[in-house]
Design a protein around this motif. Structure first.
Motif, PDB file in Angstrom:
ATOM      1  N   ALA A   1      24.056   6.396  49.548  1.00 17.40           N
ATOM      2  CA  ALA A   1      22.882   5.516  49.669  1.00 17.40           C
ATOM      3  C   ALA A   1      23.220   4.290  50.511  1.00 17.40           C
ATOM      4  CB  ALA A   1      22.395   5.091  48.286  1.00 17.40           C
ATOM      5  N   ALA A   2      24.420   3.761  50.348  1.00 19.41           N
ATOM      6  CA  ALA A   2      24.837   2.602  51.143  1.00 19.41           C
ATOM      7  C   ALA A   2      24.951   2.981  52.619  1.00 19.41           C
ATOM      8  CB  ALA A   2      26.161   2.063  50.621  1.00 19.41           C
ATOM      9  N   ARG A   3      25.540   4.151  52.898  1.00 17.50           N
ATOM     10  CA  ARG A   3      25.674   4.606  54.297  1.00 17.50           C
ATOM     11  C   ARG A   3      24.297   4.862  54.914  1.00 17.50           C
ATOM     12  NH1 ARG A   3      30.475   6.649  52.277  1.00 17.50           N
ATOM     13  NH2 ARG A   3      29.618   8.656  51.641  1.00 17.50           N
ATOM     14  N   ALA A   4      23.354   5.358  54.107  1.00 19.93           N
ATOM     15  CA  ALA A   4      21.993   5.601  54.606  1.00 19.93           C
ATOM     16  C   ALA A   4      21.322   4.280  55.019  1.00 19.93           C
ATOM     17  CB  ALA A   4      21.158   6.303  53.537  1.00 19.93           C
ATOM     18  N   ARG A   5      21.819   3.179  54.502  1.00 17.54           N
ATOM     19  CA  ARG A   5      21.278   1.858  54.858  1.00 17.54           C
ATOM     20  C   ARG A   5      22.115   1.169  55.935  1.00 17.54           C
ATOM     21  NH1 ARG A   5      19.954   2.479  49.379  1.00 17.54           N
ATOM     22  NH2 ARG A   5      17.741   2.135  48.969  1.00 17.54           N
ATOM     23  N   GLY A   6      23.031   1.928  56.553  1.00 13.90           N
ATOM     24  CA  GLY A   6      23.799   1.388  57.669  1.00 13.90           C
ATOM     25  C   GLY A   6      25.116   0.738  57.297  1.00 13.90           C
ATOM     26  N   LEU A   7      25.513   0.830  56.048  1.00 16.99           N
ATOM     27  CA  LEU A   7      26.790   0.246  55.617  1.00 16.99           C
ATOM     28  C   LEU A   7      27.890   1.298  55.708  1.00 16.99           C
ATOM     29  CD1 LEU A   7      25.370  -1.622  52.493  1.00 16.99           C
ATOM     30  CD2 LEU A   7      25.973  -2.635  54.700  1.00 16.99           C
ATOM     31  N   GLN A   8      29.146   0.850  55.708  1.00 15.47           N
ATOM     32  CA  GLN A   8      30.259   1.800  55.785  1.00 15.47           C
ATOM     33  C   GLN A   8      30.557   2.448  54.442  1.00 15.47           C
ATOM     34  OE1 GLN A   8      33.266  -0.968  57.263  1.00 15.47           O
ATOM     35  NE2 GLN A   8      34.326  -0.889  55.312  1.00 15.47           N
ATOM     36  N   GLY A   9      29.948   1.972  53.401  1.00 19.65           N
ATOM     37  CA  GLY A   9      30.120   2.487  52.039  1.00 19.65           C
ATOM     38  C   GLY A   9      29.582   1.445  51.073  1.00 19.65           C
ATOM     39  N   THR A  10      29.883   1.619  49.794  1.00 21.48           N
ATOM     40  CA  THR A  10      29.387   0.652  48.817  1.00 21.48           C
ATOM     41  C   THR A  10      29.961  -0.728  49.103  1.00 21.48           C
ATOM     42  OG1 THR A  10      31.159   1.180  47.261  1.00 21.48           O
ATOM     43  CG2 THR A  10      29.057   2.353  46.971  1.00 21.48           C
ATOM     44  N   VAL A  11      29.207  -1.743  48.697  1.00 18.24           N
ATOM     45  CA  VAL A  11      29.630  -3.136  48.884  1.00 18.24           C
ATOM     46  C   VAL A  11      29.577  -3.847  47.539  1.00 18.24           C
ATOM     47  CG1 VAL A  11      28.892  -3.284  51.284  1.00 18.24           C
ATOM     48  CG2 VAL A  11      27.299  -3.914  49.481  1.00 18.24           C
ATOM     49  N   ALA A  12      30.445  -4.831  47.402  1.00 18.22           N
ATOM     50  CA  ALA A  12      30.442  -5.654  46.190  1.00 18.22           C
ATOM     51  C   ALA A  12      29.240  -6.586  46.208  1.00 18.22           C
ATOM     52  CB  ALA A  12      31.736  -6.463  46.098  1.00 18.22           C
ATOM     53  N   HIS A  13      28.790  -6.960  45.039  1.00 23.38           N
ATOM     54  CA  HIS A  13      27.726  -7.956  44.901  1.00 23.38           C
ATOM     55  C   HIS A  13      28.246  -9.292  45.442  1.00 23.38           C
ATOM     56  CE1 HIS A  13      27.081  -4.960  41.756  1.00 23.38           C
ATOM     57  NE2 HIS A  13      25.806  -5.296  41.740  1.00 23.38           N
ATOM     58  N   GLY A  14      27.408  -9.984  46.188  1.00 31.05           N
ATOM     59  CA  GLY A  14      27.793 -11.322  46.648  1.00 31.05           C
ATOM     60  C   GLY A  14      28.135 -12.236  45.488  1.00 31.05           C
ATOM     61  N   MET A  15      27.367 -12.097  44.405  1.00 31.39           N
ATOM     62  CA  MET A  15      27.598 -12.962  43.237  1.00 31.39           C
ATOM     63  C   MET A  15      28.934 -12.657  42.548  1.00 31.39           C
ATOM     64  SD  MET A  15      25.180 -15.111  43.246  1.00 31.39           S
ATOM     65  CE  MET A  15      25.253 -15.817  41.600  1.00 31.39           C
ATOM     66  N   LEU A  16      29.481 -11.463  42.723  1.00 34.07           N
ATOM     67  CA  LEU A  16      30.810 -11.177  42.192  1.00 34.07           C
ATOM     68  C   LEU A  16      31.835 -12.040  42.920  1.00 34.07           C
ATOM     69  CD1 LEU A  16      32.795  -9.562  40.427  1.00 34.07           C
ATOM     70  CD2 LEU A  16      32.755  -7.774  42.182  1.00 34.07           C
ATOM     71  N   GLY A  17      31.723 -12.116  44.231  1.00 34.94           N
ATOM     72  CA  GLY A  17      32.605 -12.988  44.998  1.00 34.94           C
ATOM     73  C   GLY A  17      32.426 -14.449  44.626  1.00 34.94           C
ATOM     74  N   MET A  18      31.180 -14.850  44.381  1.00 33.39           N
ATOM     75  CA  MET A  18      30.930 -16.232  43.959  1.00 33.39           C
ATOM     76  C   MET A  18      31.578 -16.484  42.604  1.00 33.39           C
ATOM     77  SD  MET A  18      27.320 -18.222  43.899  1.00 33.39           S
ATOM     78  CE  MET A  18      27.227 -19.967  43.510  1.00 33.39           C
ATOM     79  N   ALA A  19      31.580 -15.488  41.739  1.00 30.03           N
ATOM     80  CA  ALA A  19      32.246 -15.630  40.441  1.00 30.03           C
ATOM     81  C   ALA A  19      33.744 -15.861  40.624  1.00 30.03           C
ATOM     82  CB  ALA A  19      31.995 -14.400  39.572  1.00 30.03           C
ATOM     83  N   PHE A  20      34.345 -15.203  41.624  1.00 28.53           N
ATOM     84  CA  PHE A  20      35.761 -15.442  41.905  1.00 28.53           C
ATOM     85  C   PHE A  20      35.984 -16.908  42.288  1.00 28.53           C
ATOM     86  CE2 PHE A  20      36.233 -10.823  43.647  1.00 28.53           C
ATOM     87  CZ  PHE A  20      36.198 -10.307  42.362  1.00 28.53           C
ATOM     88  N   LEU A  21      35.102 -17.453  43.128  1.00 28.39           N
ATOM     89  CA  LEU A  21      35.214 -18.868  43.496  1.00 28.39           C
ATOM     90  C   LEU A  21      35.039 -19.763  42.271  1.00 28.39           C
ATOM     91  CD1 LEU A  21      33.302 -19.162  46.901  1.00 28.39           C
ATOM     92  CD2 LEU A  21      35.768 -19.139  46.505  1.00 28.39           C
ATOM     93  N   GLY A  22      34.105 -19.380  41.389  1.00 27.52           N
ATOM     94  CA  GLY A  22      33.915 -20.134  40.151  1.00 27.52           C
ATOM     95  C   GLY A  22      35.173 -20.137  39.297  1.00 27.52           C
TER      96      GLY A  22
END
Length: 146
Positions: free
Chosen positions: A46-67
């Motif tokens: 589904a991610a590749r069908a939307r032009g991505l190279q594969g699944t992606v992490a949630h942006g908010m997961l990365g923000m949680a790392f910064l938190g």
């Protein structure tokens, strides 16, 4: 990492690094916890069908790392009063994300510090940029705080 006290904070002080390996299991757990089951996070086709190279992490997961960088730094000596972030690039399973911060300002009156934050992948590409204000608690001399 030992929590910092307000009187030892200086402009230019660095936070981190905090390093995280992003895994499919972590992304699935975040999807379940957040309620964000968008297929781009969970289904590679589904991610590749939307032009991505594969699944992606949630942006908010990365923000949680910064938190986590912030809360590790301030510990029980204060709290994060404001926190905002801008997502700059996709984060994929297998990426190694390193999170950093730098004190940009300190206000004696409000016992606060302004922090610039950023996260970068293993290639050194910044994937998130953020800004936070941390307020430090006043010392309570009757309890023996130093």
């Amino acid at each position: 990492m030992k929590a910092v006290r307000f009187d030892s904070v200086h402009v230019g002080d660095r936070l981190g690094p905090l390093t995280k390996l992003v895994t499919d299991a972590q992304i699935r757990a975040y999807a379940e916890a957040s309620g964000d089951a968008n297929p781009i996070h969970l289904d590679a086709s589904a991610a590749r069908a939307r032009g991505l190279q594969g699944t992606v992490a949630h942006g908010m997961l990365g923000m949680a790392f910064l938190g986590q960088v912030l809360t590790n730094w301030v510990g029980c000596n204060g709290f994060v009063a404001s926190f905002k972030a801008k997502f700059l690039a996709m984060v994929y399973p297998g990426d190694i994300i390193s999170c950093y911060g730098e004190v940009q300002g300190k206000d004696e009156g409000s016992r606060s510090a302004d922090i610039d934050l950023w996260a970068e992948n293993q290639q050194g590409t910044k994937v998130i940029r953020g800004r936070a204000t941390v307020h430090f608690q006043a010392l309570n001399r009757t309890r023996g705080d130093v």
